[in-house]
Design a protein around this motif. Structure first.
Motif, short mmCIF file in Angstrom:
data_model
loop_
_atom_site.label_atom_id
_atom_site.label_comp_id
_atom_site.label_asym_id
_atom_site.label_seq_id
_atom_site.Cartn_x
_atom_site.Cartn_y
_atom_site.Cartn_z
N LEU A 5 0.32 3.24 3.82
CA LEU A 5 -0.22 4.55 4.04
C LEU A 5 0.70 5.67 3.05
CD1 LEU A 5 -1.40 7.08 5.99
CD2 LEU A 5 0.71 6.62 7.40
N ASP A 6 -0.22 6.44 2.56
CA ASP A 6 0.70 7.76 1.72
C ASP A 6 0.33 8.78 2.73
OD1 ASP A 6 1.65 9.47 0.08
OD2 ASP A 6 0.18 9.14 -1.46
N LEU A 7 1.53 9.05 3.41
CA LEU A 7 1.62 10.12 4.44
C LEU A 7 2.23 11.51 4.04
CD1 LEU A 7 0.93 11.00 7.48
CD2 LEU A 7 3.28 10.37 7.82
N SER A 8 1.47 12.74 4.24
CA SER A 8 2.17 14.08 4.00
C SER A 8 2.15 14.68 5.27
CB SER A 8 1.30 14.79 3.10
OG SER A 8 1.81 16.14 2.88
N SER A 34 -0.51 4.45 11.02
CA SER A 34 -0.82 3.51 10.23
C SER A 34 -1.42 2.56 11.14
CB SER A 34 0.36 3.05 9.35
OG SER A 34 1.46 2.66 10.22
N GLY A 41 -4.49 4.13 3.44
CA GLY A 41 -4.68 5.56 3.79
C GLY A 41 -3.76 6.48 2.90
N GLU A 42 -4.60 7.58 2.75
CA GLU A 42 -3.95 8.84 2.12
C GLU A 42 -4.07 9.91 2.99
OE1 GLU A 42 -5.69 9.30 -1.98
OE2 GLU A 42 -4.66 7.44 -2.60
N ALA A 44 -2.90 13.59 5.31
CA ALA A 44 -1.93 14.70 5.49
C ALA A 44 -2.07 15.15 7.03
CB ALA A 44 -2.49 15.80 4.58
N VAL A 79 -10.46 3.52 0.32
CA VAL A 79 -8.94 4.19 0.98
C VAL A 79 -9.34 5.43 2.10
CG1 VAL A 79 -7.15 5.45 0.52
CG2 VAL A 79 -7.58 3.53 -1.17
N ALA A 81 -9.08 8.70 2.94
CA ALA A 81 -8.44 9.82 2.81
C ALA A 81 -8.79 10.99 3.90
CB ALA A 81 -9.05 10.32 1.46
N ASP A 83 -7.31 14.84 6.33
CA ASP A 83 -6.24 15.67 6.69
C ASP A 83 -6.60 15.79 8.34
OD1 ASP A 83 -5.57 16.32 3.88
OD2 ASP A 83 -7.08 18.05 4.11
#
Length: 149
Positions: A5-8, A34, A41-42, A44, A79, A81, A83
């Protein structure tokens, strides 16, 4: 094993922001999100006040009130993606009214939003709603939280 997971994690401006920021650490939010992901995942996650939450709900859903969580999904494969926007005052009010710990309610709504980002739906028919609720109950139980329903 959970997918990467790329989390913002972002916070808007609202009263009690410091308390919500302290509760919603990046590590904690990443764990909850996650855990509900079926693929990388990406994502935000933005925690907002009532004014921003209301404006987004009005603009994107045509509803003139702040809601607890909005999920904007852009891709689901390969992936996820998306918000996820959570309105802190609404989440806090609902937790209090429902007699839930704020942490538990946030975990539920983040799992809920993450499932939405992957195509789960609950507003179209009862079968989909039951499937989504069952997934939420199982995921939250595995994370150590009580049944949110």
């Amino acid at each position: 094993m959970t997918p990467p997971l790329d989390l913002s994690l972002q916070f808007g401006t609202f009263a009690a922001q410091a308390a919500h920021r302290a509760l919603l650490t990046k590590a904690r939010v990443a764990r909850w999100v996650s855990f509900a992901l079926a693929r990388p995942g990406e994502i935000a996650v933005r925690i907002v006040g009532e004014e921003e939450g209301r404006a987004l709900n009005r603009q994107y859903r045509g509803k003139d009130y702040a809601t607890n969580v909005l999920a904007f999904d852009y891709t689901r494969e390969p992936v996820v993606a998306a918000d996820l926007v959570l309105c802190a005052p609404v989440v806090e009010r609902e937790a209090r009214e429902q007699g839930k710990a704020l942490e538990s309610h946030y975990a539920h709504l983040l799992v809920h939003g993450t499932l939405h980002a992957q195509g789960f739906e609950h507003e179209t028919n009862e079968r989909d709603a039951l499937e989504m609720e069952a997934a939420e109950v199982l995921l939250l139980g595995a994370l150590g939280f009580p049944n949110p329903y």
